[in-house]
Design a protein around this motif. Sequence first.
Motif, PDB file in Angstrom:
ATOM      1  N   ILE A   1       0.821  -1.215   0.000  1.00 24.88           N
ATOM      2  CA  ILE A   1       0.000   0.000   0.000  1.00 24.88           C
ATOM      3  C   ILE A   1       0.853   1.263   0.000  1.00 24.88           C
ATOM      4  O   ILE A   1       0.655   2.163  -0.813  1.00 24.88           O
ATOM      5  CB  ILE A   1      -0.948   0.003   1.227  1.00 24.88           C
ATOM      6  N   ASP A   2       1.838   1.305   0.900  1.00 27.35           N
ATOM      7  CA  ASP A   2       2.635   2.526   1.060  1.00 27.35           C
ATOM      8  C   ASP A   2       3.895   2.556   0.203  1.00 27.35           C
ATOM      9  O   ASP A   2       4.665   3.517   0.264  1.00 27.35           O
ATOM     10  CB  ASP A   2       3.007   2.714   2.536  1.00 27.35           C
ATOM     11  N   LYS A   3       4.129   1.487  -0.581  1.00 32.42           N
ATOM     12  CA  LYS A   3       5.270   1.430  -1.512  1.00 32.42           C
ATOM     13  C   LYS A   3       6.621   1.600  -0.813  1.00 32.42           C
ATOM     14  O   LYS A   3       7.562   2.166  -1.363  1.00 32.42           O
ATOM     15  CB  LYS A   3       5.123   2.497  -2.613  1.00 32.42           C
ATOM     16  N   CYS A   4       6.712   1.101   0.417  1.00 29.04           N
ATOM     17  CA  CYS A   4       7.975   1.165   1.157  1.00 29.04           C
ATOM     18  C   CYS A   4       8.907   0.040   0.690  1.00 29.04           C
ATOM     19  O   CYS A   4       8.499  -0.885  -0.004  1.00 29.04           O
ATOM     20  CB  CYS A   4       7.727   1.028   2.658  1.00 29.04           C
ATOM     21  N   THR A   5      10.145   0.128   1.099  1.00 27.04           N
ATOM     22  CA  THR A   5      11.117  -0.937   0.863  1.00 27.04           C
ATOM     23  C   THR A   5      11.620  -1.462   2.199  1.00 27.04           C
ATOM     24  O   THR A   5      11.626  -0.734   3.203  1.00 27.04           O
ATOM     25  CB  THR A   5      12.315  -0.446   0.028  1.00 27.04           C
ATOM     26  N   VAL A   6      12.044  -2.720   2.206  1.00 29.67           N
ATOM     27  CA  VAL A   6      12.547  -3.344   3.432  1.00 29.67           C
ATOM     28  C   VAL A   6      14.058  -3.430   3.359  1.00 29.67           C
ATOM     29  O   VAL A   6      14.615  -3.989   2.407  1.00 29.67           O
ATOM     30  CB  VAL A   6      11.940  -4.746   3.635  1.00 29.67           C
ATOM     31  N   ASN A   7      14.721  -2.883   4.358  1.00 28.90           N
ATOM     32  CA  ASN A   7      16.182  -2.920   4.446  1.00 28.90           C
ATOM     33  C   ASN A   7      16.581  -4.033   5.407  1.00 28.90           C
ATOM     34  O   ASN A   7      16.248  -3.985   6.589  1.00 28.90           O
ATOM     35  CB  ASN A   7      16.714  -1.575   4.942  1.00 28.90           C
ATOM     36  N   HIS A   8      17.307  -5.045   4.904  1.00 32.61           N
ATOM     37  CA  HIS A   8      17.748  -6.160   5.737  1.00 32.61           C
ATOM     38  C   HIS A   8      19.043  -5.765   6.438  1.00 32.61           C
ATOM     39  O   HIS A   8      20.113  -5.761   5.825  1.00 32.61           O
ATOM     40  CB  HIS A   8      17.956  -7.409   4.894  1.00 32.61           C
ATOM     41  N   VAL A   9      18.963  -5.463   7.702  1.00 34.04           N
ATOM     42  CA  VAL A   9      20.132  -5.046   8.475  1.00 34.04           C
ATOM     43  C   VAL A   9      21.024  -6.245   8.777  1.00 34.04           C
ATOM     44  O   VAL A   9      22.250  -6.167   8.687  1.00 34.04           O
ATOM     45  CB  VAL A   9      19.703  -4.351   9.781  1.00 34.04           C
ATOM     46  N   LEU A  10      20.418  -7.367   9.131  1.00 30.31           N
ATOM     47  CA  LEU A  10      21.155  -8.614   9.380  1.00 30.31           C
ATOM     48  C   LEU A  10      20.622  -9.695   8.455  1.00 30.31           C
ATOM     49  O   LEU A  10      19.426  -9.737   8.163  1.00 30.31           O
ATOM     50  CB  LEU A  10      21.000  -9.065  10.838  1.00 30.31           C
ATOM     51  N   THR A  11      21.490 -10.572   8.000  1.00 29.06           N
ATOM     52  CA  THR A  11      21.074 -11.693   7.163  1.00 29.06           C
ATOM     53  C   THR A  11      21.236 -13.032   7.887  1.00 29.06           C
ATOM     54  O   THR A  11      20.809 -14.069   7.375  1.00 29.06           O
ATOM     55  CB  THR A  11      21.895 -11.731   5.862  1.00 29.06           C
ATOM     56  N   GLU A  12      21.859 -13.011   9.070  1.00 31.29           N
ATOM     57  CA  GLU A  12      22.025 -14.209   9.872  1.00 31.29           C
ATOM     58  C   GLU A  12      22.138 -13.836  11.335  1.00 31.29           C
ATOM     59  O   GLU A  12      22.443 -12.684  11.677  1.00 31.29           O
ATOM     60  CB  GLU A  12      23.265 -15.002   9.436  1.00 31.29           C
ATOM     61  N   VAL A  13      21.870 -14.797  12.207  1.00 29.43           N
ATOM     62  CA  VAL A  13      21.998 -14.588  13.650  1.00 29.43           C
ATOM     63  C   VAL A  13      22.724 -15.780  14.242  1.00 29.43           C
ATOM     64  O   VAL A  13      22.723 -16.881  13.667  1.00 29.43           O
ATOM     65  CB  VAL A  13      20.627 -14.412  14.341  1.00 29.43           C
ATOM     66  N   GLU A  14      23.336 -15.578  15.390  1.00 30.75           N
ATOM     67  CA  GLU A  14      24.015 -16.669  16.077  1.00 30.75           C
ATOM     68  C   GLU A  14      23.080 -17.252  17.133  1.00 30.75           C
ATOM     69  O   GLU A  14      22.418 -16.515  17.865  1.00 30.75           O
ATOM     70  CB  GLU A  14      25.299 -16.182  16.739  1.00 30.75           C
TER      71      GLU A  14
END
Length: 208
Positions: free
Chosen positions: A118-131
């Motif tokens: 709806i709001d045409k936002c984008t998602v920024n992936h800060v982390l791609t993995e976790v321990e």
Amino acid sequence: MKFVAFERNTQGTGASRRLRNSGRTPAIVFGGEQQPIAIELDHNALWHAVQKETFHASVLDMDLGGTVHKVLLRDVQYHPFKPLVLHVDFQRVDDKTRLHKKVPLHFINADTSPAVKIDKCTVNHVLTEVEIECLAIQLPEFIEVDLGQAVKGQAFHANDLKLPAGVKLVTHGKPNPTLATVIEPVEEVIIAPVVSAAGDKKGKKAKK
């Protein structure tokens, strides 16, 4: 995921070089109650395996001399510029082995969220993995981050994760790290040219 390994009788830099020239990759298996064992793998099969996420983040079945061992990939050394695996380390595990391991994050349902749809936002992936910390038998191949209800300006943190039973997040003292942020679209602003009294659009006096 299962793979075949062979015992390696020769060691050293020269032996490893000859092994690689023959299409094999030197490796080692350590951990458990047994002594470390030098092994070798078929390079082509190994190269295809290391391209798969499962090979890096799950307990593997290693067939060594007809006996299947439960192992975990611990380290891969690549050639600086050639598509070549130089060396691999595996750790033996069993039902009682407790692990510290990085696992990938899978972000799902972002396209159907109100923020994106709806709001045409984008998602920024800060982390791609976790321990994480868990028993070997509880190790997940990945952890999902459901963005289906994401709204404009929202941030997703480690505390928002739904961890499998027995799995504990390891953050090394960082309180609730950010996993992803929802970024609002940037509006394009068009600046109209300034027109002077003499009709010059650059705002300068017109030349006679």
